[in-house]
Structure formats: C-alpha cells, structure tokens
Design a protein around this motif. Structure first.
Motif: not given
Length: 294
Positions: A80-84
C-alpha cells in the motif's frame, strides 16, 4: 453509545487524521529516497515505537495466525505505502488524494461482497458523501487527455493502493478478535519491513544511497513515529467497528492535508474546501448513524 464504541470511533478518527498528516509530511522527503526505501525507514521507526509494548503481548499471538497476519501486513504496510509513494512521485497531491479517497467505497464493496457487512442505502450514501466532499475540497479533475504515461502510472498506483488497503482492512477483523491488537500490529509490521528490503535493494539503498537531509530525517522520524501509534489505533477501531465505518474516517485525511497546506505552504483555503469538509463530516455522521440503528 457505549464507552467501548466511543473509544473505537475516537481511535478511527485519530488514525484518519494521522494518515493526512503523514501524507502531507511525505511531500517534504519524497525526492530524497525511492518509494520502497522511504516506506522501509517509515516502518522501521514505527516498529521500534511499538516494540516495548508488543514484547509483552507476543506470546498471546496464535501461531496459526502469524502467517496470514504477516501477509496482511505486507499488503497494508509494504505494498500500500509503496504504491502510494509511487503515486506521490508521479502525480500532484490533489490527484493522489482524490484517487486514494475511494478507499471507503472499495472497503464497503469488498465487505458486502464476501458477506462481512450488509448493504444499506443509508450507509452507502454516507460513504459517498465523504468521497464527494474530498473531491470538492481537492478541486482536481482527473483529466489525463493531455497527460503522459507517468500520470497514468501514478493514477493506477494510487487506485491499487486503495484496493489493497480495502482488502486488508476487511481481512484483519477475525485475527483482531482473537489476538491482542499490539501483537497483530507488531507481526504485520515486521513482515512488511522484511518485504520492503527487496524494493529498497533494487533502489540502491545498500549501495549508492547518499542519505536524508536533516529536514528529511525529521520528516521520516515524524512519519514513522506517528505511523506506529496510528496503526495501533486503526487496528483497535477495526476490532470493534465494521471495516467500512473505519475506512470512512480516511475522509478526514485529505481535509487535514488541505488545512496544513493552507497553514504552512500558503495554499489558498476556499469556500469549496469548507463545503467539502462539511460534506465529509456529514457523510461520517450518516454512515455511523446507519451502524447505530442496525
């Protein structure tokens, strides 16, 4: 309203505000490291924040739940944080925030689809109101007619981030009902940190990385510390409330980001921002009223 429910609602609200504050601060450091490396440092710090508390609760974690909770953590913290972060690199903050604001609707759709929650028009209307409020306040049209491939990648990354978050939010509930919240937090975050070593390696973190600036380290320290506390609050809320109700509080995050931008970046705060905030708060009230009345 019971004391336990009030506490859970307060936790959900604080977690939603934390996401907005962390997203705002991320813009000050996003250019100093790759998206995976940035996420790795964020959750390494968060892990150390909850470690003293988690050390006393880990024996209570069921062995059979360790692997599924770890996989949920890889999704919630790692992917989630990687893509965000990828989206923040490629799109302006308004577009990223607006796309990620579909999180509550996606959570509701997934929860209803697998039978975890029942569909009601009132609850759906409340969640839609929060998204409309965010769209109005952000004031950004998703017009990519004249955009390049980078913008499409950024938009896809933000949407994928919201989908992953929705799936994980619904998936956590059974594990939170039979394990201590802090133990679940620590297990999930540890799995994510191990996973994030992979993209960090390919970004050159362990070879050519030059380090953060002083301001960058300050930003990372804030993001990491607040993420550790915020995630415990988020999981506590999920253990006591329907996932769609908890996710609806994410509507507060872009409202806070807009307010912080107005205060610290001299960004204008318009009438549309005020109306958007009203719609977000009204949507939360409608969604939670639906939950109270069954």
């Amino acid at each position: 309203m019971s004391g336990g429910r009030t506490l859970a609602l307060t936790a959900a609200a604080l977690a939603g505000l934390q996401v907005g504050a962390a997203t705002f601060v991320t813009h000050f450091v996003i250019t100093e490291a790759g998206p995976g490396s940035l996420a790795l440092f964020r959750y390494l710090i968060a892990l150390f924040i909850i470690l003293p508390i988690a050390a006393r609760r880990l024996p209570a974690m069921r062995r059979a739940d360790i692997v599924p909770v770890g996989l949920l953590g890889i999704g919630q913290f790692g992917l989630l944080i990687l893509f965000l972060n990828i989206s923040i690199q490629k799109l302006d903050p308004g577009r990223t925030t607006l796309i990620f604001a579909t999180f509550p609707i996606l959570t509701m759709i997934f929860a209803v689809a697998i039978g975890r929650e029942r569909f009601t028009w009132r609850g759906s209307a409340g969640i839609v109101m929060t998204v409309v409020g965010v769209a109005l306040s952000v004031g950004t049209l998703l017009d990519f007619h004249n955009g390049n491939a980078s913008q499409w990648v950024g938009a896809g990354a933000a949407l994928l981030s919201a989908i992953i978050g929705a799936v994980c939010s619904v998936g956590y509930r059974p594990y939170l009902q039979r394990n201590p919240t802090v133990a679940v937090s620590f297990t999930a975050m540890t799995a994510a940190v191990v996973f994030l070593l992979i993209p960090s390696f390919f970004e050159g973190l362990f070879s050519g990385w030059s380090g953060f600036s002083t301001a960058g380290w300050a930003a990372i320290a804030f993001i990491g510390a607040s993420s550790g506390v915020g995630y415990i609050l988020w999981l506590h809320a999920l253990s006591a409330l329907p996932a769609s109700n908890v996710a609806a509080f994410l509507g507060l995050s872009p409202m806070l980001a807009v307010g912080l931008s107005a205060l610290f970046l001299d960004a204008p705060y318009t009438a549309a921002d005020a109306v958007g905030l009203f719609l977000v708060l009204a949507g939360l009230a409608v969604a939670l009223w639906r939950s109270n009345t069954g």
